[in-house]
Design a protein around this motif. Sequence first.
Motif, PDB file in Angstrom:
ATOM      1  N   ILE A 171       0.476   0.223   2.190  1.00  0.00           N
ATOM      2  CA  ILE A 171       1.107   1.723   0.630  1.00  0.00           C
ATOM      3  C   ILE A 171       2.752   1.129   0.847  1.00  0.00           C
ATOM      4  N   ALA A 229       5.383  -1.873   2.603  1.00  0.00           N
ATOM      5  CA  ALA A 229       5.829  -2.356   1.093  1.00  0.00           C
ATOM      6  C   ALA A 229       7.068  -1.525   0.779  1.00  0.00           C
ATOM      7  N   VAL A 230       7.663  -0.496   0.848  1.00  0.00           N
ATOM      8  CA  VAL A 230       8.895   0.688   1.019  1.00  0.00           C
ATOM      9  C   VAL A 230       9.634   0.973   1.588  1.00  0.00           C
ATOM     10  N   THR A 231       9.170   0.716   3.031  1.00  0.00           N
ATOM     11  CA  THR A 231      10.302   1.162   4.117  1.00  0.00           C
ATOM     12  C   THR A 231      10.680   0.120   5.210  1.00  0.00           C
ATOM     13  N   LYS A 255      13.237   3.386  -0.216  1.00  0.00           N
ATOM     14  CA  LYS A 255      13.510   2.451  -1.047  1.00  0.00           C
ATOM     15  C   LYS A 255      15.258   2.796  -1.596  1.00  0.00           C
ATOM     16  N   LEU A 288       7.537   6.514  -6.798  1.00  0.00           N
ATOM     17  CA  LEU A 288       7.696   5.756  -6.456  1.00  0.00           C
ATOM     18  C   LEU A 288       6.247   5.329  -5.940  1.00  0.00           C
ATOM     19  N   LEU A 289       6.170   6.601  -5.501  1.00  0.00           N
ATOM     20  CA  LEU A 289       4.732   5.717  -4.138  1.00  0.00           C
ATOM     21  C   LEU A 289       3.485   5.906  -4.685  1.00  0.00           C
ATOM     22  N   GLU A 326       3.512   4.397  -8.010  1.00  0.00           N
ATOM     23  CA  GLU A 326       3.375   3.006  -8.344  1.00  0.00           C
ATOM     24  C   GLU A 326       2.740   2.367  -7.029  1.00  0.00           C
ATOM     25  N   THR A 327       3.800   2.445  -6.035  1.00  0.00           N
ATOM     26  CA  THR A 327       3.365   1.192  -5.299  1.00  0.00           C
ATOM     27  C   THR A 327       1.603   0.848  -5.319  1.00  0.00           C
ATOM     28  N   GLY A 328       1.497   2.764  -4.782  1.00  0.00           N
ATOM     29  CA  GLY A 328      -0.131   2.586  -4.155  1.00  0.00           C
ATOM     30  C   GLY A 328      -1.296   2.370  -5.388  1.00  0.00           C
ATOM     31  N   HIS A 345      -3.326  -0.845  -4.578  1.00  0.00           N
ATOM     32  CA  HIS A 345      -4.391  -0.595  -3.285  1.00  0.00           C
ATOM     33  C   HIS A 345      -5.289  -0.245  -3.270  1.00  0.00           C
TER      34      HIS A 345
END
Length: 366
Positions: free
Chosen positions: A155, A158-160, A178, A210-211, A213-215, A218
Amino acid sequence: MSRETSLHGVHKGLGALFTDFAGWSMPVRYASELAEHKAVREAAGLFDLSHMAEIHVTGKQAADVLDFALVGNLTGVKPGRARYTMICNPEGGVLDDLVVYRLADEHYLVVANAGNAKVVADALAERVAGFDAVVDDRSETTALIAVQGPKAVEILGAVTDADLDALKYYASVPASVKGHDVLLARTGYTGEDGFELFVDADEAPALWRLLLETGEPHGLVPAGLACRDTLRLEAGMPLYGNELTVDQSPFEAGLGRVVKFEKPGDFVGRAALEERSKQDVPRVRVGLKGAGRRAPRHGYQLLADGVDSAVIGEVTSGALSPTLGYPIAMAYVDRAYAEPGTKLSVDIRGRIEPVEVVALPFYSRA
């Protein structure tokens, strides 16, 4: 009136049920604490830990003042690494257990429990006297968000921009998520792999969304304090106010390893702790495994053998383990009854139930 973190409105929008914890209004659960617990063990959970205290210690003698103020050897911590330690009073009683991050040669971050934030900040401010160092409590302007669970790497990756594979356990690195500048640490309180992100409080709501939505694809879910408690209990991790108090030294808690007598110079509580280290403590912390569905709870008495026998201990934390499916607890018992395999009884609201002493932790990730 309870204080609110900068994420309070976000939690409200997610339908969280709140509780007062150490003077803060915190989400205890969102839907089901069992589902949140399961998500952290199998996928990932998102936690608001912004009630914790973040105290920075900087200056030429930052390491020296922390070696004097705390029981651990903080001079020995390399920049980018962290250490679990404790702050004690002169009598050797535990004021709080801490995680200390060394961010640079002359810069440390001390993270304290919410209920002891003022105690720790005041003690550090007092103990810095005479040292070339500055204590700066930035708790008000800092938020802390945790992503915990086996999918945490996937997770966050994908964003760091951080190299998560290179980030070791109990290490930290400045990173961008992000566009959000964070201190990214591979630490946690759940028994799972995961990360804690220190960020400016104003940016926390956007980072949380953000976290989440990204996660979500998963299996990540927002998680509250209720499942955090059962997760840390399964992992055998102490909670201040339950397993740790000012009336106990680290040795009673089975955590004498954090006291570093080999470091040079004096530190607060050293003489008292040296004395305690030479003695067999009368009661020690143990794990307990029960049967059935009735879990021992905080404050319940332990008996040597049945209803009429002597009280030989007291439960500090207990729950029906969601992962293991049976009751578990931590307790302090007389030394004579601390050997794993020892059969004891617990008084659960007038009903005597059998329990067995077992080694900690109850659960370890593969």
